[in-house]
Design a protein around this motif. Sequence first.
Motif, mmCIF file in Angstrom:
data_model
loop_
_atom_site.group_PDB
_atom_site.id
_atom_site.type_symbol
_atom_site.label_atom_id
_atom_site.label_comp_id
_atom_site.label_asym_id
_atom_site.label_seq_id
_atom_site.Cartn_x
_atom_site.Cartn_y
_atom_site.Cartn_z
ATOM 1 N N VAL A 128 0.543 -1.283 -0.295
ATOM 2 C CA VAL A 128 -0.002 0.102 -0.106
ATOM 3 C C VAL A 128 0.932 0.975 -0.208
ATOM 4 O O VAL A 128 2.062 1.265 0.038
ATOM 5 C CB VAL A 128 -1.166 -0.010 1.539
ATOM 6 N N PRO A 129 0.347 2.692 -0.295
ATOM 7 C CA PRO A 129 1.009 3.446 -0.545
ATOM 8 C C PRO A 129 2.123 4.019 1.074
ATOM 9 O O PRO A 129 1.018 3.877 1.841
ATOM 10 C CB PRO A 129 -0.016 4.655 -1.034
ATOM 11 N N ALA A 130 2.901 4.398 1.660
ATOM 12 C CA ALA A 130 3.046 4.661 2.876
ATOM 13 C C ALA A 130 3.574 5.731 2.424
ATOM 14 O O ALA A 130 5.107 6.341 3.927
ATOM 15 C CB ALA A 130 3.983 3.060 2.848
ATOM 16 N N ARG B 20 -16.497 -2.698 2.961
ATOM 17 C CA ARG B 20 -15.289 -3.108 2.743
ATOM 18 C C ARG B 20 -14.852 -2.287 2.010
ATOM 19 O O ARG B 20 -14.913 -1.735 1.426
ATOM 20 C CB ARG B 20 -15.997 -4.432 1.307
ATOM 21 N N PHE B 21 -13.335 -2.112 2.563
ATOM 22 C CA PHE B 21 -12.342 -1.896 2.004
ATOM 23 C C PHE B 21 -11.189 -2.674 1.484
ATOM 24 O O PHE B 21 -10.559 -3.367 1.945
ATOM 25 C CB PHE B 21 -11.847 -0.304 2.938
ATOM 26 N N THR B 22 -10.403 -2.078 -0.153
ATOM 27 C CA THR B 22 -9.148 -3.190 0.412
ATOM 28 C C THR B 22 -8.396 -1.977 0.742
ATOM 29 O O THR B 22 -8.813 -1.011 0.862
ATOM 30 C CB THR B 22 -9.273 -3.047 -1.288
ATOM 31 N N PRO B 23 -7.050 -3.061 1.336
ATOM 32 C CA PRO B 23 -6.130 -1.662 2.062
ATOM 33 C C PRO B 23 -5.676 -0.757 1.447
ATOM 34 O O PRO B 23 -5.462 0.013 2.265
ATOM 35 C CB PRO B 23 -5.419 -3.121 1.888
ATOM 36 N N GLY B 24 -4.758 -0.676 0.500
ATOM 37 C CA GLY B 24 -4.802 0.865 -0.535
ATOM 38 C C GLY B 24 -5.830 2.089 -0.144
ATOM 39 O O GLY B 24 -6.062 2.620 0.230
#
Length: 272
Positions: free
Chosen positions: A76-78, A149-153
């Motif tokens: 994921v973006p960090a 629901r959410f994707t990790p990103g």
Amino acid sequence: MTPLYSRTNPFPGKMLVNRRVNEGNRNKETRHHEISLTGSGLTFEPGDSMAVYATNDPPLVEEIIRALGATGDEIVPAGKNETAPLRQALLRNYAITTPTPKFLKAIVERASAAPLLEELLRPDHKHDLQVYLWGMEVIDFLLQHPSARFTPGEFVGLLTKLQPRLYSVASCLRVYPDSVHFIVDVIRYESHGRLRKGVASTFLAERCHDQPVPVFPSVAKHFHLPEGDADIIMVGPGTGIAPFRAFLQERRAVGARGRNWLFFGAQRGSGD
Ligand SMILES: Cc1cc2nc3c(=O)[nH]c(=O)nc-3n(C[C@H](O)[C@H](O)[C@H](O)COP(=O)(O)OP(=O)(O)OC[C@H]3O[C@@H](n4cnc5c(N)ncnc54)[C@H](O)[C@@H]3O)c2cc1C
């Protein structure tokens, strides 16, 4: 020469002392910390603070990963132009306790039913929203609304950056040239049936025995000892005493002849 350490590259300090100083008070936990700065070249003055770059509580990170139905390994973006596995990003990069307005909006949009929250998000309900959110964390909304629901990103896109916390320096370099001391109230409280933890105060209290304490000084522009031998009156309730411990060490170390009064207030005469 460019300094080795900065706000974006804090010094990895080492926890030397982590001691509770108010054993007698069951309602409050106050700790004395000594952190080694050996080899850092960092300097500070009494009155300054130190930014502590804490990481989040690992069990809470695992609970969020489970609630998302993720593995933790998803990339994921960090941060700016950086990516990381979800687990690491939740530990180091994102604020994972306080829900952001865009996270709350996304819950309303995606959950099969969140009528109360939908109503509270209307502009004329700001105060009611604040009251409702007191003691509520991101994990509560994920668990209460499993249909959202959410994707990790997507999920990390709804969070803000984890910010460092400031702690007053409670020691002076003339007396302790290789370390910095803090006096910290540990934030723990119960809300909605869960035990909550302040990020940085519990990081210092519980999670630094086997990992560095990333720190960087923060200069106080208007809070310093007066020059020379002026008398000083210091009023420091609770952990407000921290900077004055540094003031008193400094006054003694330089042989300042001014008189010093320190007023300290706390919840209990015995135990605090
Ligand atoms: C210049 C400066 C110097 C400082 N010096 C010191 C110091 O010497 N010692 C010290 O202990 N602190 C000091 N602080 C405060 C410190 O920076 C942190 O804010 C504090 O330790 C809490 O951080 P945390 O990450 O543990 O908690 P966070 O994760 O930031 O959580 C704190 C939040 O939890 C919530 N909360 C707390 N209690 C409850 C409750 N009972 N019910 C519901 N919600 C609650 C509130 O929203 C609160 O804002 C200083 C701050 C500044 C700006």
